[in-house]
Design a protein around this motif. Structure first.
Motif, PDB file in Angstrom:
ATOM      1  N   CYS A 185     -40.875-119.871  92.169  1.00  0.00           N
ATOM      2  CA  CYS A 185     -40.856-118.380  91.621  1.00  0.00           C
ATOM      3  C   CYS A 185     -41.705-117.494  92.395  1.00  0.00           C
ATOM      4  O   CYS A 185     -41.502-116.431  92.692  1.00  0.00           O
ATOM      5  CB  CYS A 185     -41.339-118.591  90.239  1.00  0.00           C
ATOM      6  SG  CYS A 185     -41.129-116.826  89.350  1.00  0.00           S
ATOM      7  N   PHE A 193     -44.963-115.056  87.254  1.00  0.00           N
ATOM      8  CA  PHE A 193     -43.614-114.802  86.368  1.00  0.00           C
ATOM      9  C   PHE A 193     -43.420-115.994  85.447  1.00  0.00           C
ATOM     10  O   PHE A 193     -42.628-115.969  84.472  1.00  0.00           O
ATOM     11  CB  PHE A 193     -42.412-114.035  87.133  1.00  0.00           C
ATOM     12  CG  PHE A 193     -42.910-112.788  87.846  1.00  0.00           C
ATOM     13  CD1 PHE A 193     -44.218-112.308  87.621  1.00  0.00           C
ATOM     14  CD2 PHE A 193     -42.154-112.503  88.644  1.00  0.00           C
ATOM     15  CE1 PHE A 193     -44.383-111.059  88.375  1.00  0.00           C
ATOM     16  CE2 PHE A 193     -42.232-111.242  89.371  1.00  0.00           C
ATOM     17  CZ  PHE A 193     -43.433-110.866  89.394  1.00  0.00           C
ATOM     18  N   THR A 194     -43.745-117.250  85.907  1.00  0.00           N
ATOM     19  CA  THR A 194     -43.505-118.124  85.107  1.00  0.00           C
ATOM     20  C   THR A 194     -44.562-119.350  85.236  1.00  0.00           C
ATOM     21  O   THR A 194     -45.285-119.742  86.078  1.00  0.00           O
ATOM     22  CB  THR A 194     -42.159-119.089  85.470  1.00  0.00           C
ATOM     23  OG1 THR A 194     -41.765-120.016  84.519  1.00  0.00           O
ATOM     24  CG2 THR A 194     -42.113-119.786  86.773  1.00  0.00           C
ATOM     25  N   LYS A 245     -41.601-124.785  79.814  1.00  0.00           N
ATOM     26  CA  LYS A 245     -41.762-123.666  80.983  1.00  0.00           C
ATOM     27  C   LYS A 245     -41.747-122.397  80.188  1.00  0.00           C
ATOM     28  O   LYS A 245     -41.227-122.321  79.243  1.00  0.00           O
ATOM     29  CB  LYS A 245     -40.411-123.800  81.833  1.00  0.00           C
ATOM     30  CG  LYS A 245     -40.428-122.710  82.686  1.00  0.00           C
ATOM     31  CD  LYS A 245     -39.055-122.839  83.674  1.00  0.00           C
ATOM     32  CE  LYS A 245     -39.056-121.808  84.845  1.00  0.00           C
ATOM     33  NZ  LYS A 245     -38.755-120.517  84.505  1.00  0.00           N
ATOM     34  N   GLN A 297     -41.437-118.125  80.616  1.00  0.00           N
ATOM     35  CA  GLN A 297     -41.109-116.823  81.322  1.00  0.00           C
ATOM     36  C   GLN A 297     -40.134-115.837  80.480  1.00  0.00           C
ATOM     37  O   GLN A 297     -40.097-116.109  79.250  1.00  0.00           O
ATOM     38  CB  GLN A 297     -40.052-117.215  82.518  1.00  0.00           C
ATOM     39  CG  GLN A 297     -38.657-117.764  82.241  1.00  0.00           C
ATOM     40  CD  GLN A 297     -38.516-118.837  81.246  1.00  0.00           C
ATOM     41  OE1 GLN A 297     -38.948-119.901  81.698  1.00  0.00           O
ATOM     42  NE2 GLN A 297     -37.806-118.811  80.101  1.00  0.00           N
ATOM     43  N   CYS A 306     -40.431-111.933  84.863  1.00  0.00           N
ATOM     44  CA  CYS A 306     -39.445-112.473  85.479  1.00  0.00           C
ATOM     45  C   CYS A 306     -38.151-111.495  85.529  1.00  0.00           C
ATOM     46  O   CYS A 306     -37.757-110.768  84.553  1.00  0.00           O
ATOM     47  CB  CYS A 306     -39.058-113.801  84.682  1.00  0.00           C
ATOM     48  SG  CYS A 306     -37.559-114.505  84.940  1.00  0.00           S
ATOM     49  N   PHE A 347     -35.182-112.804  86.281  1.00  0.00           N
ATOM     50  CA  PHE A 347     -33.928-113.822  86.352  1.00  0.00           C
ATOM     51  C   PHE A 347     -33.449-113.821  87.712  1.00  0.00           C
ATOM     52  O   PHE A 347     -32.381-114.494  87.885  1.00  0.00           O
ATOM     53  CB  PHE A 347     -32.903-113.444  85.404  1.00  0.00           C
ATOM     54  CG  PHE A 347     -32.190-114.370  84.577  1.00  0.00           C
ATOM     55  CD1 PHE A 347     -32.367-115.797  85.230  1.00  0.00           C
ATOM     56  CD2 PHE A 347     -31.776-114.249  83.381  1.00  0.00           C
ATOM     57  CE1 PHE A 347     -31.454-116.795  84.594  1.00  0.00           C
ATOM     58  CE2 PHE A 347     -31.028-115.180  82.443  1.00  0.00           C
ATOM     59  CZ  PHE A 347     -31.187-116.502  83.034  1.00  0.00           C
ATOM     60  N   CYS A 348     -34.298-113.592  88.748  1.00  0.00           N
ATOM     61  CA  CYS A 348     -33.944-113.489  90.411  1.00  0.00           C
ATOM     62  C   CYS A 348     -32.528-112.663  90.446  1.00  0.00           C
ATOM     63  O   CYS A 348     -31.549-113.364  90.771  1.00  0.00           O
ATOM     64  CB  CYS A 348     -33.635-115.012  90.738  1.00  0.00           C
ATOM     65  SG  CYS A 348     -35.186-115.829  91.049  1.00  0.00           S
ATOM     66  N   PRO A 356     -31.241-119.076  89.997  1.00  0.00           N
ATOM     67  CA  PRO A 356     -32.609-118.766  90.043  1.00  0.00           C
ATOM     68  C   PRO A 356     -33.601-119.650  90.709  1.00  0.00           C
ATOM     69  O   PRO A 356     -33.188-120.749  90.669  1.00  0.00           O
ATOM     70  CB  PRO A 356     -33.113-118.570  88.587  1.00  0.00           C
ATOM     71  CG  PRO A 356     -31.770-118.585  87.993  1.00  0.00           C
ATOM     72  CD  PRO A 356     -30.738-119.144  88.583  1.00  0.00           C
ATOM     73  N   ALA A 357     -34.422-119.206  91.563  1.00  0.00           N
ATOM     74  CA  ALA A 357     -35.272-120.096  92.426  1.00  0.00           C
ATOM     75  C   ALA A 357     -35.945-121.063  91.481  1.00  0.00           C
ATOM     76  O   ALA A 357     -35.960-122.333  92.097  1.00  0.00           O
ATOM     77  CB  ALA A 357     -36.295-119.004  92.998  1.00  0.00           C
TER      78      ALA A 357
HETATM   79  S1  SF4 Z   1     -35.381-116.743  87.218  1.00  0.00           S
HETATM   80 FE1  SF4 Z   1     -36.518-116.078  89.300  1.00  0.00          FE
HETATM   81  S2  SF4 Z   1     -38.191-114.671  88.572  1.00  0.00           S
HETATM   82 FE2  SF4 Z   1     -37.398-115.861  86.534  1.00  0.00          FE
HETATM   83  S3  SF4 Z   1     -38.709-117.466  86.413  1.00  0.00           S
HETATM   84 FE3  SF4 Z   1     -36.995-118.349  87.471  1.00  0.00          FE
HETATM   85  S4  SF4 Z   1     -37.793-118.154  89.881  1.00  0.00           S
HETATM   86 FE4  SF4 Z   1     -39.052-116.973  88.426  1.00  0.00          FE
END
Ligand code: SF4
Ligand code: SF4
Ligand code: SF4
Length: 306
Positions: free
Chosen positions: A61, A91-92, A114, A116, A179, A181-182, A193-194
């Motif tokens: 992230c 962000f997470t 987790k 976020q 976050c 959500f990419c 998402p990453a």
């Molecule tokens: S979705 Fe993207 S921005 Fe959100 S926690 Fe996962 S990696 Fe991070």
């Protein structure tokens, strides 16, 4: 023309705030409509019984969002016990809760969860933002537009999960951070998402929300000793796009008990009450004022006559 910080300040806080307060209320069935649409939206399912607290998701992230590396490397594990919250630089985060993840996993000493933005279906942050700097996309992510933001931080107060962070250390152009959500990667390449892509345990699954809810209930049904019978986020605050499976009572692992009603439905029903039932007192006091004006006028007329 898009509203930006400068434009907003020129227009004047008062005018915009009043406009937001008296804005057209959404239909009473908005929450049901929202839930119906939610099936086709994307979501993530976090299976906390699979998470090993490796922090690969945190690292991915930060890399994906070009956030600074933390003071201590991502391989450091003692921070997991600090009950951290997402911040402007992360962000997470993963938090650890002492106690085995489920009745099936008595050999494990901790449960990892987790945290976020939950990308709520009916987000309180979006409802609280008076300049529409936060929006809920049709696909699911709740996104932020820094050019519109005026830094009022109402979104931070409104969020039931205490997620939005603020760049307090940036004196010139501080932003709300959370976050995304990419969303860019999702829209451009359809990529996961990453964090989900980086998880070595497949503890984060990305897909259509309705499919993930179905999968979550199947897992619960197939392994009742592993999971509590609750998909967190299916109904909390009107439903969220991040969903959780757990093997322990949810409040014991930081998944707070929250009502089913989305906060915006509550605030809007109060607003409607003021407009609907406030009409009678307004008419009464208006009539009274009219009578006083007429009687004063009558009085003045009498004096004149005298
Ligand atoms: S979705 Fe993207 S921005 Fe959100 S926690 Fe996962 S990696 Fe991070
Ligand atoms: S978790 Fe908070 S910041 Fe994220 S969408 Fe919901 S209300 Fe907004
Ligand atoms: S990458 Fe997966 S297993 Fe590792 S901490 Fe994140 S969610 Fe848990």
């Amino acid at each position: 023309m898009a509203t930006n910080r400068r434009g907003f300040l020129k227009a004047g806080l008062g005018v915009t705030a009043v406009a937001a307060t008296v804005g057209k209320p959404k239909p009473a069935k908005a929450q049901e409509a929202q839930s119906a649409k939610a099936g086709a939206q994307v979501a993530c399912l976090v299976d906390t019984t699979l998470c090993i607290g490796c922090r690969k998701c945190e690292e991915a992230c930060n890399r994906s969002n070009r956030l600074p590396r933390p003071a201590q490397p991502f391989s450091t594990r003692h921070v997991l016990r600090n009950n951290r919250r997402p911040s402007a630089d992360a962000f997470t985060v993963i938090n650890a809760y002492p106690g085995e993840p489920s009745r099936e996993q008595l050999d494990r000493a901790e449960t990892f969860v987790k945290v976020q933005c939950m990308h709520c279906l009916d987000p309180a942050c979006v409802s609280a933002c008076i300049v529409a700097a936060l929006t809920k996309t049709a696909e699911g992510p709740v996104i932020y537009d820094a050019d519109r933001c005026i830094g009022c931080r109402y979104c931070m107060v409104a969020c039931p999960f205490e997620i939005p962070a603020y760049e307090y250390l940036d004196p010139l152009t501080p932003r709300v951070r959370k976050c995304s959500f990419c969303v860019d990667e999702q829209q451009q390449t359809g990529a996961n998402p990453a964090c989900a892509a980086a998880c070595p345990m497949e503890a984060i699954l990305f897909g259509e929300r309705s499919e993930l809810i179905k999968l979550a209930h199947e897992r619960i049904e197939q392994r009742p000793a592993r999971y509590v019978d609750h998909v967190y986020g299916e109904h909390e605050v009107g439903g969220t796009s991040w969903l959780y499976l757990a093997g322990r009572p949810l409040p014991k692992i930081g998944l707070t008990k929250l009502p089913r009603l989305a906060p915006p439905r509550l605030t809007e029903s109060i607003q409607h009450g003021i407009f609907n039932y406030g009409a009678a007192p307004l008419a009464f006091y208006g009539g009274l004022a009219g009578l006083m004006w007429l009687s004063n006028r009558g009085g003045k007329g009498g004096q004149d006559d005298e």
